[in-house]
Scaffold this motif. Structure first.
Motif, short mmCIF file in Angstrom:
data_model
loop_
_atom_site.label_atom_id
_atom_site.label_comp_id
_atom_site.label_asym_id
_atom_site.label_seq_id
_atom_site.Cartn_x
_atom_site.Cartn_y
_atom_site.Cartn_z
N GLN A 145 8.64 -1.73 -5.45
CA GLN A 145 8.20 0.44 -5.02
C GLN A 145 7.58 -0.15 -3.60
OE1 GLN A 145 5.56 2.14 -7.94
NE2 GLN A 145 7.18 0.77 -9.62
N CYS A 146 6.36 -0.82 -3.46
CA CYS A 146 5.84 -0.56 -2.29
C CYS A 146 6.52 -1.65 -0.96
CB CYS A 146 4.34 -0.58 -3.05
SG CYS A 146 3.67 -2.22 -2.54
N LYS A 147 7.06 -2.69 -1.63
CA LYS A 147 7.81 -3.38 -0.82
C LYS A 147 6.58 -4.68 -0.83
CE LYS A 147 11.89 -1.15 -0.28
NZ LYS A 147 12.26 -1.81 -1.32
N SER A 164 2.72 -7.94 -13.07
CA SER A 164 3.41 -6.62 -12.37
C SER A 164 2.38 -6.57 -10.45
CB SER A 164 2.30 -5.72 -12.94
OG SER A 164 0.82 -5.90 -13.11
N CYS A 165 2.69 -5.78 -9.97
CA CYS A 165 2.49 -5.97 -8.50
C CYS A 165 0.63 -5.55 -8.35
CB CYS A 165 3.15 -4.31 -7.61
SG CYS A 165 2.68 -4.87 -5.57
N PRO A 166 -0.21 -6.26 -7.48
CA PRO A 166 -0.86 -6.39 -7.04
C PRO A 166 -1.91 -5.37 -6.20
CG PRO A 166 -0.51 -7.76 -6.65
CD PRO A 166 0.57 -7.32 -6.99
N ALA A 167 -0.77 -4.74 -5.99
CA ALA A 167 -0.70 -3.61 -4.36
C ALA A 167 -0.71 -1.84 -5.17
CB ALA A 167 -0.03 -4.11 -3.42
N CYS A 168 0.29 -1.56 -5.86
CA CYS A 168 0.68 -0.75 -6.61
C CYS A 168 0.71 -0.73 -8.12
CB CYS A 168 2.17 -0.07 -5.88
SG CYS A 168 3.20 -1.00 -6.79
N GLY A 169 0.65 -1.96 -8.76
CA GLY A 169 0.92 -1.91 -9.95
C GLY A 169 1.88 -2.04 -10.57
ZN LIG Z 1 3.95 -2.47 -5.22
#
Ligand SMILES: [Zn+2]
Length: 67
Positions: free
Chosen positions: A10-12, A28-33
């Motif tokens: 999603q956010c790379k 889950s992604c720590p940056a965007c979830g």
């Molecule tokens: Zn992300």
């Protein structure tokens, strides 16, 4: 420590996740979830190496539970 490296689709963002028996499906992604992740590296816990015997950090001492 066995670590997986993931890339968020999603956010790379790239991030690492410790190899745990309970991570699968819960990372889950720590940056965007986001949960749309691609595993890019498993430095210490590569499936197919030694039948998983060299993954001392995983639950049960093998990779069967953390692939
Ligand atoms: Zn992300």
């Amino acid at each position: 420590m066995p670590i997986y490296e993931f890339k968020c689709n999603q956010c790379k963002a790239n991030f690492e996740q410790l190899c745990r028996h309970d991570w699968h499906g819960t990372v889950s992604c720590p940056a965007c979830g986001g949960k749309d992740l691609a595993r890019t590296l498993s430095a210490f816990c590569s499936p197919g190496t030694g039948g998983g015997k060299n993954c001392a950090g995983c639950a049960g001492g093998n990779c069967a539970s953390c692939k």
